[in-house]
Design a protein around this motif. Structure first.
Motif, short mmCIF file in Angstrom:
data_model
loop_
_atom_site.label_atom_id
_atom_site.label_comp_id
_atom_site.label_asym_id
_atom_site.label_seq_id
_atom_site.Cartn_x
_atom_site.Cartn_y
_atom_site.Cartn_z
N GLU A 132 39.73 42.59 34.67
CA GLU A 132 38.76 42.45 35.77
C GLU A 132 39.45 42.49 37.13
O GLU A 132 38.93 43.09 38.07
N ARG A 133 40.61 41.86 37.23
CA ARG A 133 41.34 41.87 38.51
C ARG A 133 41.77 43.29 38.88
O ARG A 133 41.65 43.72 40.03
N LYS A 134 42.25 44.05 37.88
CA LYS A 134 42.69 45.43 38.15
C LYS A 134 41.51 46.32 38.54
O LYS A 134 41.64 47.19 39.41
N ARG A 135 40.36 46.12 37.92
CA ARG A 135 39.17 46.91 38.32
C ARG A 135 38.80 46.62 39.78
O ARG A 135 38.45 47.53 40.52
N LYS A 136 38.90 45.35 40.17
CA LYS A 136 38.59 44.99 41.56
C LYS A 136 39.63 45.57 42.51
O LYS A 136 39.29 46.05 43.60
N GLU A 137 40.89 45.58 42.11
CA GLU A 137 41.93 46.17 42.95
C GLU A 137 41.65 47.65 43.19
O GLU A 137 41.80 48.15 44.31
N ILE A 138 41.24 48.35 42.16
CA ILE A 138 40.91 49.77 42.30
C ILE A 138 39.72 49.95 43.24
O ILE A 138 39.72 50.82 44.11
#
Length: 186
Positions: free
Chosen positions: A29-35
């Motif tokens: 979830e954190r990586k999706r938000k970073e993208i």
């Protein structure tokens, strides 16, 4: 079978799980938000089987030069990676010229990172016996014979040649790698 598993396709295969004391679901979830916020994410990792300069960058550039997309395919696993969750402040494609990690991106407890976009859930079976190591001293070795024991990542090319002893693994997540594909972090 997904279009990802077509002869000649280039894959960076990785087993994923808890990393730096953070559960895998939270990392995803954190990586999706970073993208969403920064346009890309840096997916941290360690070990030399996918070294940025000698393995991932030349492999990915070769796939790119042939008009292909290099994909990160991730197999969830139980992990006990409880390294220090120190955030990397800089990244570099060549370990010489460094840039600040954007404020919206967190790479924790890693030496290297893959530069990814389009991170998504895309479950499918990857027949490792229909892949081969694409670069390095074990190039040409069947994927199922390479991914064993502590080996948890590899640069693979799909051969598509069925084997009598096909060994498939469950892939749950996929992302697209973008230039410079893999970087050093500190």
């Amino acid at each position: 079978m997904t279009e990802i598993v077509t002869p000649g396709a280039g894959l960076v295969y990785m087993k994923v799980g808890t990393h730096a004391n953070e559960p895998f679901e939270q990392i995803f979830e954190r990586k999706r938000k970073e993208i969403e916020d920064e346009g890309f994410a840096l997916w941290g990792y360690g070990g030399n089987t996918c070294h940025p300069l000698s393995m991932v960058q030349p492999f990915a550039q070769g796939i790119h030069d042939q008009g292909g997309i290099i994909r990160l395919v991730m197999q969830p696993m139980n992990s006990r990676h409880f390294a220090v969750s120190m955030r990397a402040g800089e990244y570099s494609a060549d370990a010489l010229n460094w840039a600040a990690v954007p404020p919206g991106i967190n790479v924790l407890g890693s030496r290297f990172a893959l530069k990814v976009t389009n991170l998504r859930e895309e479950p499918f079976e990857l027949p490792l016996s229909q892949t081969q190591v694409a670069i390095g001293p074990t190039a040409g070795r069947r994927g199922d014979r390479y991914i064993k024991g502590h080996v948890d990542k590899a640069c693979l090319e799909v051969t598509g040649v069925p084997e009598d002893d096909d060994t498939a693994v469950e892939i749950k997540l996929v992302a697209d790698l973008v230039e410079p594909y893999a970087v050093f972090v500190r």
